[in-house]
Design a protein around this motif. Sequence first.
Motif, PDB file in Angstrom:
ATOM      1  N   PRO A 169       0.823  -1.219   0.000  1.00 32.50           N
ATOM      2  CA  PRO A 169       0.000   0.000   0.000  1.00 32.50           C
ATOM      3  C   PRO A 169       0.852   1.260   0.000  1.00 32.50           C
ATOM      4  CG  PRO A 169      -0.834  -1.591   1.608  1.00 32.50           C
ATOM      5  CD  PRO A 169       0.490  -2.122   1.129  1.00 32.50           C
ATOM      6  N   VAL A 170       0.358   2.275  -0.682  1.00 35.78           N
ATOM      7  CA  VAL A 170       1.007   3.581  -0.714  1.00 35.78           C
ATOM      8  C   VAL A 170      -0.024   4.632  -0.311  1.00 35.78           C
ATOM      9  CG1 VAL A 170       2.648   2.893  -2.500  1.00 35.78           C
ATOM     10  CG2 VAL A 170       0.469   3.936  -3.167  1.00 35.78           C
ATOM     11  N   GLU A 171       0.461   5.837  -0.067  1.00 32.30           N
ATOM     12  CA  GLU A 171      -0.429   6.936   0.302  1.00 32.30           C
ATOM     13  C   GLU A 171      -0.513   7.920  -0.855  1.00 32.30           C
ATOM     14  OE1 GLU A 171      -0.900  10.041   4.029  1.00 32.30           O
ATOM     15  OE2 GLU A 171       1.019   9.951   2.969  1.00 32.30           O
ATOM     16  N   GLN A 172      -1.662   7.899  -1.534  1.00 36.07           N
ATOM     17  CA  GLN A 172      -1.892   8.865  -2.593  1.00 36.07           C
ATOM     18  C   GLN A 172      -2.403  10.178  -1.988  1.00 36.07           C
ATOM     19  OE1 GLN A 172      -1.070   8.774  -5.710  1.00 36.07           O
ATOM     20  NE2 GLN A 172      -1.793   6.956  -6.796  1.00 36.07           N
ATOM     21  N   PRO A 173      -2.141  11.323  -2.646  1.00 39.45           N
ATOM     22  CA  PRO A 173      -1.423  11.475  -3.913  1.00 39.45           C
ATOM     23  C   PRO A 173       0.089  11.395  -3.738  1.00 39.45           C
ATOM     24  CG  PRO A 173      -2.119  13.616  -3.118  1.00 39.45           C
ATOM     25  CD  PRO A 173      -2.704  12.611  -2.161  1.00 39.45           C
ATOM     26  N   LEU A 174       0.774  10.993  -4.804  1.00 38.63           N
ATOM     27  CA  LEU A 174       2.210  10.778  -4.781  1.00 38.63           C
ATOM     28  C   LEU A 174       2.968  11.735  -5.696  1.00 38.63           C
ATOM     29  CD1 LEU A 174       2.330   6.875  -4.808  1.00 38.63           C
ATOM     30  CD2 LEU A 174       3.156   8.344  -2.965  1.00 38.63           C
TER      31      LEU A 174
END
Length: 587
Positions: A436-441
């Motif tokens: 998982p990533v944290e948008q916005p990037l």
Amino acid sequence: MGRVSTDALPEPAEESTRRLREALRTARFTADGLLELLGAPAYAALARGETVPALRATRGEGPLETLVRLFLLQQPVPYESARAVLPVEEALAGNWLEWAGEAPEGGPDDAAGAGAHPGAAVRAVVDVRPYSGPEDQDWWIVSDLGCAVGGAGGIGSARDAGAPAGPGGSEGPGGPEGATGSARAAGAAGAGREGDAAGLVLGVGGASTTLAGITVRGPAARALDLGTGSGIQALHVSRFATRVTATDLNPRALRMTRLTLALSGAPEAELREGSLFEPLDGAEPYDLIVSNPPFVISPGARFTYRDGGMTGDALCRTLVERSAVYLAPGGYCQLLANWEHRADEDWRARVSSWVPAGCDAWIVQREVQDVTQYAELWLRDAGDHQRDRATYAARYDAWLEEFEARGTKAVGFGWITLRRTEAERPSVLAEEWPHPVEQPLGDVVSSHFERQDFLRETSDAALLEHRFVLADEVVQEQVGLPGAEDPEYVVLRQNRGMRRATTVDTVGAGFAGVCDGTLSAGRILDAIGQLLGEDPAELRARTPESIRLLVEQGFLTPVDAGQFGAATAVKSAVPGEGNLGNGVAGA
């Protein structure tokens, strides 16, 4: 086959479109308004293409319920109900709405019109979908009716039933929302009817929002949305680009883009028809190119909205290879792509070989599917699993035959970002990051390339003279047996952005913890050496490689020493030790 948008699309006259936009906003036909009306479960179900919960939630007669049934659920609504919330005469004249069934004689205001026909109803000509901008702007995406998943039957069944799309979807190839640009599997509607819908235009999907989230946001004189579809990327970049160009092979997509921009109150874009870079001959270079192309790797070009029409992943390769010609110095090209995993070939080396000379690149693989999973995904997307078993088996076999002939074992999905630098030693990073990533990037992406510039231009000796700060919300995890005096190893973990984790030794953990911008890297290593009884010269010789990795991955950021005053005592600690370097003066 369900009802689709007609060729008589709306014409976005400025004043009538403004009045329609204000009516939608007044009725709270917005992303926030939808969530409040439907509730989280029904809203999430609509995102999956399931309409029954939303139908149950809109049984009232209020303005918002009317608009949800009309534009999202694509149900006919009584003329008088529509008239109470919309400038309905203008909407009918402008082709946003049409009569459901036979039009009343004499027009809507005539005594023989709707008032004399209690059963008169109107329906939407296009899908109008509320969409929240990055600063909570109220936007609306205009696309063809019924082009997204309508339950478990896939798009083919959705088209047959006339079911509408939901307001979002999941990222990547693990669902039809990974497809792109011009209309996706609306073309799958019914045996023998594929060509009828091949030119339809898709609305908002998970791939669209993924690309918007990773897009570098900054002042741009010229921006290009290549393969614009319904104009979602053009809408996003219109916030910060002076001039926006949108291209598409499908002229219908360009018309939808114009409607999306107009209804959302965004500036008009320059619209150009054609494939890939063909419409751009003679154009000035762009500061930003974004593309959500038809990246599906399939046997033949069955559907132009999703299948690139080139062998294997050649379409994505072509986009990457040719992009540098159309980029201004320092410009970015960002796209979503699928790529083949072939036997006895590292996908990283293969995709990295696409990067044109003079460009840095960051390639991130987010998901991988073996060829059977991939074929089944797109067969379901086309609704083939709803047809007779022999047809399904034949098409499935054709996919596997194509993959076998090319030596393809799996297909990867991810992001590719290029930046034109003209550097003699370009930085090309290809990595797998399925977490998982944290948008916005967007800011994370631009910072990545800024750090590559720094690392490329900074020798090891100069690196030790620099000061660094630890990124926000990085935490340290110590792993070892309960009660042990020292950890077996230490993990640094980001809670923002890419949310990376990396293992470090005692020196690395202590170094990172001390980096608050007040001491140079060399002075920190000298203090660590004194504290741990290690030779500072040896630490200075062996540690730059580790510092470079922490900078590359975004754990540390180089700072201008001039930003800080006199150095202070070091505040962090080496794992298992006391304060590091108490009283050590700054460099």
